[in-house]
Scaffold this motif. Structure first.
Motif, short mmCIF file in Angstrom:
data_model
loop_
_atom_site.label_atom_id
_atom_site.label_comp_id
_atom_site.label_asym_id
_atom_site.label_seq_id
_atom_site.Cartn_x
_atom_site.Cartn_y
_atom_site.Cartn_z
N LEU A 313 0.81 -1.22 0.00
CA LEU A 313 0.00 0.00 0.00
C LEU A 313 0.84 1.26 0.00
O LEU A 313 0.36 2.33 -0.40
CB LEU A 313 -0.95 0.00 1.20
N GLN A 314 2.11 1.18 0.45
CA GLN A 314 2.96 2.38 0.42
C GLN A 314 3.24 2.81 -1.02
O GLN A 314 3.52 3.98 -1.26
CB GLN A 314 4.27 2.11 1.16
N PHE A 315 3.15 1.88 -1.96
CA PHE A 315 3.35 2.20 -3.37
C PHE A 315 2.03 2.27 -4.13
O PHE A 315 1.95 2.87 -5.20
CB PHE A 315 4.24 1.14 -4.03
N LEU A 316 0.99 1.65 -3.56
CA LEU A 316 -0.32 1.58 -4.22
C LEU A 316 -1.40 1.99 -3.23
O LEU A 316 -2.27 1.20 -2.86
CB LEU A 316 -0.56 0.15 -4.72
N PRO A 317 -1.40 3.23 -2.80
CA PRO A 317 -2.34 3.65 -1.75
C PRO A 317 -3.80 3.53 -2.20
O PRO A 317 -4.14 3.80 -3.35
CB PRO A 317 -1.96 5.12 -1.50
N GLY A 318 -4.63 3.08 -1.26
CA GLY A 318 -6.07 3.02 -1.53
C GLY A 318 -6.53 1.78 -2.25
O GLY A 318 -7.74 1.63 -2.52
N ILE A 319 -5.62 0.86 -2.60
CA ILE A 319 -6.00 -0.35 -3.32
C ILE A 319 -6.76 -1.28 -2.38
O ILE A 319 -6.33 -1.53 -1.25
CB ILE A 319 -4.75 -1.06 -3.88
N PRO A 320 -7.90 -1.83 -2.81
CA PRO A 320 -8.63 -2.76 -1.94
C PRO A 320 -7.87 -4.06 -1.73
O PRO A 320 -7.19 -4.55 -2.63
CB PRO A 320 -9.95 -2.99 -2.69
N ILE A 321 -7.98 -4.60 -0.51
CA ILE A 321 -7.34 -5.86 -0.16
C ILE A 321 -8.42 -6.89 0.16
O ILE A 321 -9.33 -6.62 0.94
CB ILE A 321 -6.40 -5.69 1.05
N PHE A 322 -8.29 -8.06 -0.42
CA PHE A 322 -9.18 -9.18 -0.13
C PHE A 322 -8.33 -10.31 0.45
O PHE A 322 -7.39 -10.78 -0.20
CB PHE A 322 -9.88 -9.66 -1.41
N THR A 323 -8.62 -10.71 1.67
CA THR A 323 -7.80 -11.71 2.34
C THR A 323 -8.59 -12.99 2.58
O THR A 323 -9.81 -12.98 2.74
CB THR A 323 -7.28 -11.19 3.70
N SER A 324 -7.85 -14.09 2.66
CA SER A 324 -8.49 -15.39 2.93
C SER A 324 -9.04 -15.46 4.34
O SER A 324 -9.82 -16.36 4.64
CB SER A 324 -7.49 -16.53 2.69
N ASP A 325 -8.63 -14.55 5.19
CA ASP A 325 -9.23 -14.47 6.53
C ASP A 325 -10.68 -14.00 6.45
O ASP A 325 -11.52 -14.41 7.25
CB ASP A 325 -8.43 -13.51 7.41
N ASP A 326 -10.95 -13.13 5.48
CA ASP A 326 -12.27 -12.52 5.36
C ASP A 326 -13.14 -13.19 4.31
O ASP A 326 -14.38 -13.06 4.35
CB ASP A 326 -12.13 -11.04 5.01
N TYR A 327 -12.52 -13.88 3.36
CA TYR A 327 -13.27 -14.51 2.26
C TYR A 327 -12.86 -15.97 2.16
O TYR A 327 -11.67 -16.29 2.13
CB TYR A 327 -12.97 -13.79 0.93
N ASP A 328 -13.86 -16.86 2.07
CA ASP A 328 -13.53 -18.27 1.95
C ASP A 328 -13.09 -18.59 0.53
O ASP A 328 -13.08 -17.72 -0.35
CB ASP A 328 -14.70 -19.16 2.41
N MET A 329 -12.73 -19.84 0.28
CA MET A 329 -12.15 -20.19 -1.02
C MET A 329 -13.14 -19.99 -2.17
O MET A 329 -12.74 -19.62 -3.28
CB MET A 329 -11.63 -21.62 -1.01
N PHE A 330 -14.42 -20.21 -1.93
CA PHE A 330 -15.42 -20.03 -2.99
C PHE A 330 -15.57 -18.56 -3.35
O PHE A 330 -15.77 -18.20 -4.51
CB PHE A 330 -16.77 -20.60 -2.53
N GLN A 331 -15.45 -17.70 -2.35
CA GLN A 331 -15.57 -16.25 -2.57
C GLN A 331 -14.30 -15.68 -3.19
O GLN A 331 -14.37 -14.91 -4.16
CB GLN A 331 -15.85 -15.57 -1.23
#
Length: 484
Positions: A313-331
């Motif tokens: 994010l220090q080079f790409l500020p504001g980019i959305p992050i999707f993590t496997s903690d928040d989204y299961d494998m199907f998502q």
């Protein structure tokens, strides 16, 4: 020393089990029973690649052997993190101190299927390899079904290499590439050529991804660029009683602790390499954005990848992050498949989006992405994580993705169909193994096409088969190579 003790412990248990079997202890499958199989893997940590592999492995093996004939168990390190996964399969808890668990669980089952992709390599953790080899060895010690399904081999430390050669040679080992076959054959281990098992995975429908991405700011028009970074330099994880004691008593090693007695590599040199990787990755993407209208997203395929995503994010500020903690494998895979382009250091980041023909490139820490790109005919689309000129080279690779997008996607489509056929062959090999180990098991009879050895396929995959399998057949016919 800790690795030595763990290997010695598991090896002793295998020898005890073998001696017990020689004296008539133990029990194999008998006609009329459901075949109980233990799927030994690295699940319950929200590692999307590992979970997807096992999901499809279970579906294929159940389909080939018959759902009414089998009863499956799969290991998990956290029931909450694997909740909703592996439908129709019992989940069993894998403790950090696993040898007693393996000893008891292997006895209760009629066979073991080792699931981990990085199955025979010391790159990530010798403890994980010891668990994989131990699972296979305990099963083969009682002449039960013992199968390594679609794994990969790489560099092994000497002690682990000895253990692998001693206890895996009686197992059926199906590798996912020829390089792994060659390495294992040097150890005297017979192998069959297979592939990864993630190819048949079907995530949530595209509308799910569209909705989530709209909420993240996507306009549904701009091409999506998916980025899957990792921390490539903290491996392998090693067990250390000394570090654990220091952690408990003084608070040291907090940042490098993986879990209980297991710790990542750490130190100034590790941090320097990581900063170079993140800087090269981030600056290349930032420069690419100045030239092309894209909507970048950061995707953490494993929970540990969330930190590299945040570092970018220090080079790409504001980019959305999707993590496997928040989204299961199907998502998460559904989100990945909406991308037009991808740069990934995660092997399964690339594999799981290939059925949607996402034009992808890799920045690799080991041989997995390298082997995949060579198979695709895209040797020019991967770099290494420690490349001294990573920024400039990665920008060039991303430009190639755009310029050659159509031919790249064509190569990807052909590779997917080719791997589906190889995965089907794995089903045939499994049937043959069942006939050898349990000749009275009620396997299917009749004449089947190659698709019959795969679990039910999605419309996406059926369309790829229709397009590329038909095209290949026509090409071979034109060349006069089709039997008449």
């Amino acid at each position: 020393m800790t690795d030595f003790l763990l290997v010695a412990w598991v090896s002793a248990l295998i020898e005890i089990r073998r001696i017990g079997w020689m004296f008539g202890l133990g029990r194999r499958w008998e006609p009329g029973e459901k075949l109980r199989l233990l799927f030994a893997g690295y699940n319950g940590t929200r590692n999307t690649g590992s979970d997807v592999r096992v999901q499809e492995m279970l579906r294929q093996v159940r389909h080939v052997l018959g759902a009414g004939n089998v009863d499956f168990s799969v290991m998990t390190q956290d029931f909450e993190r694997s909740r909703g996964y592996f439908d129709g399969t019992r989940q069993v808890y894998l403790p950090d101190v696993f040898p007693p668990f393996l000893f008891g669980e292997a006895r209760q089952n009629h066979g073991v299927v080792a699931c981990e992709g990085s199955m025979f390599k010391s790159k990530f953790a010798n403890a994980l390899m010891t668990m994989m080899i131990g699972s296979l060895g305990l099963a083969s010690a009682e002449n039960k079904l013992s199968v390594a399904y679609g794994g990969e081999a790489g560099h092994m430390d000497g002690l682990i290499q000895w253990m692998c050669a001693r206890y895996v040679h009686d197992s059926l080992v199906i590798t996912r590439n020829e390089e792994s076959q060659a390495l294992l054959r040097k150890l005297g281990i017979p192998t069959e050529l297979g592939t990864d098992t993630a190819w048949t995975f079907e995530p949530h429908p595209a509308e799910y991804a569209r909705k989530v991405l709209r909420q993240a700011g996507w306009d549904e028009k701009t091409p999506i660029l998916a980025l899957c970074p990792i921390h490539p330099f903290v491996w392998p994880v090693k067990a250390s009683i000394a570090k654990y004691v220091a952690r408990v008593t003084t608070g040291a090693y907090k940042e490098s602790q993986y879990r209980t007695v297991y710790f990542h590599e750490s130190g100034d040199e590790i941090e320097r390499k990581y900063r170079h990787y993140i800087s090269g990755f981030g600056k290349a993407v930032a420069a690419f954005r100045e030239r092309h209208d894209v909507f970048p997203i950061l995707v953490a395929m494993e929970r540990l990848d969330a930190q590299p995503c945040r570092s970018l994010l220090q080079f790409l500020p504001g980019i959305p992050i999707f993590t496997s903690d928040d989204y299961d494998m199907f998502q998460l895979v559904s989100i990945l498949r909406r991308a037009s382009y991808m740069v990934s250091s995660r092997y399964h980041g690339i594999v799981t989006c290939m059925p949607s023909l996402v034009a992808s490139a890799g920045v690799t820490m080991d041989e997995r992405i390298r082997n995949l790109m060579r198979e695709r005919g895209h040797e020019h689309l991967f770099l290494t994580v420690d490349d001294p000129h990573l920024e400039a080279k990665l920008l060039q690779v991303m430009e190639i993705l755009v310029a050659e997008a159509d031919s790249v996607r064509d190569g990807i489509g052909k590779t997917v169909v080719r791997n589906l056929k190889v995965m089907a062959r794995m089903g045939v090999i499994l049937e043959e193994a069942m006939r050898r180990v349990y000749p009275e098991f009620p396997l299917r009879s009749g004449v089947f096409s190659w698709e019959d050895y795969l679990p039910p396929l999605s419309d996406t995959l059926l369309k790829l088969i229709q397009r590329y399998d038909t095209a290949e057949l026509a090409q071979r016919s034109a060349a006069g190579t089709v039997a008449r």
